[in-house]
Design a protein around this motif. Sequence first.
Motif, PDB file in Angstrom:
ATOM      1  N   LEU A  26      21.087 -12.647  -4.813  1.00  0.00           N
ATOM      2  CA  LEU A  26      21.404 -14.013  -5.259  1.00  0.00           C
ATOM      3  C   LEU A  26      20.858 -14.995  -4.231  1.00  0.00           C
ATOM      4  O   LEU A  26      20.267 -16.031  -4.570  1.00  0.00           O
ATOM      5  CB  LEU A  26      22.915 -14.188  -5.412  1.00  0.00           C
ATOM      6  CG  LEU A  26      23.413 -15.534  -5.945  1.00  0.00           C
ATOM      7  CD1 LEU A  26      22.969 -15.751  -7.389  1.00  0.00           C
ATOM      8  CD2 LEU A  26      24.940 -15.621  -5.862  1.00  0.00           C
ATOM      9  N   GLY A  27      21.040 -14.651  -2.963  1.00  0.00           N
ATOM     10  CA  GLY A  27      20.460 -15.468  -1.896  1.00  0.00           C
ATOM     11  C   GLY A  27      18.948 -15.542  -2.047  1.00  0.00           C
ATOM     12  O   GLY A  27      18.342 -16.621  -1.959  1.00  0.00           O
ATOM     13  N   MET A  28      18.351 -14.383  -2.333  1.00  0.00           N
ATOM     14  CA  MET A  28      16.899 -14.332  -2.481  1.00  0.00           C
ATOM     15  C   MET A  28      16.444 -15.162  -3.681  1.00  0.00           C
ATOM     16  O   MET A  28      15.394 -15.797  -3.634  1.00  0.00           O
ATOM     17  CB  MET A  28      16.452 -12.870  -2.613  1.00  0.00           C
ATOM     18  CG  MET A  28      14.963 -12.669  -2.671  1.00  0.00           C
ATOM     19  SD  MET A  28      14.091 -13.386  -1.246  1.00  0.00           S
ATOM     20  CE  MET A  28      14.063 -11.989  -0.126  1.00  0.00           C
ATOM     21  N   LEU A  29      17.241 -15.166  -4.743  1.00  0.00           N
ATOM     22  CA  LEU A  29      16.907 -15.960  -5.932  1.00  0.00           C
ATOM     23  C   LEU A  29      16.675 -17.417  -5.525  1.00  0.00           C
ATOM     24  O   LEU A  29      15.655 -18.013  -5.854  1.00  0.00           O
ATOM     25  CB  LEU A  29      18.054 -15.860  -6.947  1.00  0.00           C
ATOM     26  CG  LEU A  29      17.958 -16.592  -8.298  1.00  0.00           C
ATOM     27  CD1 LEU A  29      18.902 -15.918  -9.293  1.00  0.00           C
ATOM     28  CD2 LEU A  29      18.322 -18.060  -8.237  1.00  0.00           C
ATOM     29  N   PHE A  30      17.629 -17.979  -4.775  1.00  0.00           N
ATOM     30  CA  PHE A  30      17.509 -19.386  -4.380  1.00  0.00           C
ATOM     31  C   PHE A  30      16.431 -19.576  -3.324  1.00  0.00           C
ATOM     32  O   PHE A  30      15.611 -20.485  -3.411  1.00  0.00           O
ATOM     33  CB  PHE A  30      18.854 -19.904  -3.872  1.00  0.00           C
ATOM     34  CG  PHE A  30      19.865 -20.082  -4.964  1.00  0.00           C
ATOM     35  CD1 PHE A  30      19.696 -21.074  -5.921  1.00  0.00           C
ATOM     36  CD2 PHE A  30      20.966 -19.256  -5.052  1.00  0.00           C
ATOM     37  CE1 PHE A  30      20.616 -21.242  -6.944  1.00  0.00           C
ATOM     38  CE2 PHE A  30      21.888 -19.408  -6.076  1.00  0.00           C
ATOM     39  CZ  PHE A  30      21.721 -20.402  -7.022  1.00  0.00           C
ATOM     40  N   ALA A  31      16.435 -18.699  -2.336  1.00  0.00           N
ATOM     41  CA  ALA A  31      15.501 -18.854  -1.224  1.00  0.00           C
ATOM     42  C   ALA A  31      14.057 -18.792  -1.709  1.00  0.00           C
ATOM     43  O   ALA A  31      13.212 -19.622  -1.347  1.00  0.00           O
ATOM     44  CB  ALA A  31      15.756 -17.774  -0.176  1.00  0.00           C
ATOM     45  N   LEU A  32      13.786 -17.826  -2.565  1.00  0.00           N
ATOM     46  CA  LEU A  32      12.425 -17.611  -3.032  1.00  0.00           C
ATOM     47  C   LEU A  32      11.976 -18.777  -3.912  1.00  0.00           C
ATOM     48  O   LEU A  32      10.848 -19.267  -3.797  1.00  0.00           O
ATOM     49  CB  LEU A  32      12.384 -16.296  -3.819  1.00  0.00           C
ATOM     50  CG  LEU A  32      11.044 -15.611  -3.986  1.00  0.00           C
ATOM     51  CD1 LEU A  32      10.396 -15.364  -2.638  1.00  0.00           C
ATOM     52  CD2 LEU A  32      11.248 -14.282  -4.712  1.00  0.00           C
ATOM     53  N   SER A  33      12.888 -19.209  -4.758  1.00  0.00           N
ATOM     54  CA  SER A  33      12.556 -20.315  -5.650  1.00  0.00           C
ATOM     55  C   SER A  33      12.324 -21.597  -4.845  1.00  0.00           C
ATOM     56  O   SER A  33      11.356 -22.335  -5.078  1.00  0.00           O
ATOM     57  CB  SER A  33      13.694 -20.451  -6.665  1.00  0.00           C
ATOM     58  OG  SER A  33      13.727 -21.726  -7.185  1.00  0.00           O
ATOM     59  N   GLY A  34      13.188 -21.826  -3.852  1.00  0.00           N
ATOM     60  CA  GLY A  34      13.019 -23.004  -3.005  1.00  0.00           C
ATOM     61  C   GLY A  34      11.732 -22.945  -2.212  1.00  0.00           C
ATOM     62  O   GLY A  34      10.980 -23.938  -2.124  1.00  0.00           O
TER      63      GLY A  34
END
Lengths: 350, 277
Positions: free
Chosen positions: A149-157
């Motif tokens: 879930l962290g990666m979802l936001f981090a990667l998208s950002g």
Amino acid sequence: MAATQTPEAARPPGHQAARVRRVGTLRAWLTRPELAAVAGCVLVWLFFAAVASDSGFLSQGGTASYLEVAAQVGIVGVPVAMLMIAGEFDLSVGSMVGAAGMIIAISTAEYGWPLWAGIVAAFVVAALVGLFNGYIVVKTGLPSFIVTLGMLFALSGATIGLSRLLTDRTQISMYPGDLEGFLHSLFAGKIGPYPASIAWWLGLAVVATYVLQKTVFGNWVFGAGGDKYAARNVGVPVARVKILTFVATATSAALLATIQVLDAGSADVIRGQLLELQAIAAAVIGGVLLTGGYGSVIGALFGALIFGMVQQGIFFTGVDTDWFKLFVGAMILLAVLFNNLIRKRAAEAH
Amino acid sequence: MAENGGSRNGGPILEARGVSKYFGHVVALEDITMDVRAGEVLCLLGDNGAGKSTLIKTFSGVHKPDKGTMLVDGEETVFNSPHDAIERGIATVFQDLAMIPLSGIARNFFLGREPKKGKGPLQRYDAAFADRVTRSELEKIGIELRDTSQPVSTLSGGERQCVAIARAVYFGAKVLILDEPTSALGVRQASIVLRYIDQTRAAGIGVIFITHNVHHAYLIGDRFTVLERGRNTGTVAHDEITTEQLEKRMAGGKELARLEAEFKRGAKEIRVPAHPS
């Protein structure tokens, strides 16, 4: 050693009969994890065939259109199902599709890389993201739901930020020369009316099924997801199995991104949004257990097919496509209830 | 039973000499000396917290002893991991049985040690071999399967325990350490397991049977070692002791006697307030 084992005659009467298991072929089939998804597919197809046959659902073009939607979900859904069987989630696949698409578009259209190099770069970054996800999950013991879930936001950002920084845009058109030739046909060509993505989807499902059912690694996937401590105790390299499966989900996102970018001729940072949930839905409809250790890739294939048929079927009926999600939500609940029944029957009564 | 007891080559297969294990200030094991021979069932008895778990984890390579030595076939040995112990033929069946409930029986039997066929990238899981071996190994212990791909969870508790033991035996166990194999089972299921332990002993394997059930132990055991607060209170042979004596030797026995006395006294005391003087 075997010579000293108890002979048949030594057993008390009746004691053997109680232990003989009889499982009929039909019965065995009725306990397959993919049953709900297959039955669901037939029902959904019949429904739309009855309701929307005259508006083109049954035509070749209609079939191709729902298969294409199914392929988009399924290409990622197949490895996601495998990862879920291994007991982990990957919520970052959607963001990974957006990121990989931008890597290809920016490297080729903005920096003039050859197309193949852009695709390789996208796959390498995806593999690294998968390694990172897997490594963090295995080393920290944190739930993969949170890590990815962290990666979802981090990667998208990071994708949006870097795209703006490098190109001042969040949407990049491909260089027209890259939209023809071998690589374009390989990923975005057509076989008759059917886009290549369908072949990729089916091919991936075949490979993943082979791996799960016929290889030692497949047995380890079930073991790692069923009980990681038990599996480790009998010598299964659980960490390696999980990390490799995370790499598989991330690289499948890169594959989908390649197909999308070459097909659409452009990349957009928001591509792939919600795909992570669609992939999980396909796997769950397909009979994969959320807690791992049980399920099949064939089920996920049919789960993705239901997704495609419902989405395009509603379009063909002329009903407002806003209703699509309601339909999908109901399908998920129904499928999970049904799968639960099947699993209980498989696990207990025989 | 007794004729199978004793060692094939005289000496013990697995031996602990003066083994101690500490966790910080806690003395988990203190100066434990014990051994098991081929073709015997050694029962390791003790109440909860007596050190049974720590001792089997030491035997199975999970813990390294802080003092003392371990010997396999009379040879001093250090286990650095559970894998080392398994390599030397010391197999432990823990209570979780290391099985995946929703996975098939044959796949569980070979989990982590899968048979392979083919070469290079075409190397694959040999399902036919796994199926055949699982079927025949389980037939030996009276579990007949129509379908070895049925989930392990369809087996009864006793059968599951037997499958786990059969797996250890098939993969070459010389010493089998069974952690409370009958404690969660009813009488009928426990008897399936005890019968199989007897077969295993007859096949020349040394069995360490951990339990707090004196009756199960007495039924099957050749010798009994009772642990109390991390110490070995002594090892006795089957014909030197009765069930009652064995029960008393366990801390649980003393505790029960005290409890019995307490309840008798309590019954009198309860009557007192009913007739205030």
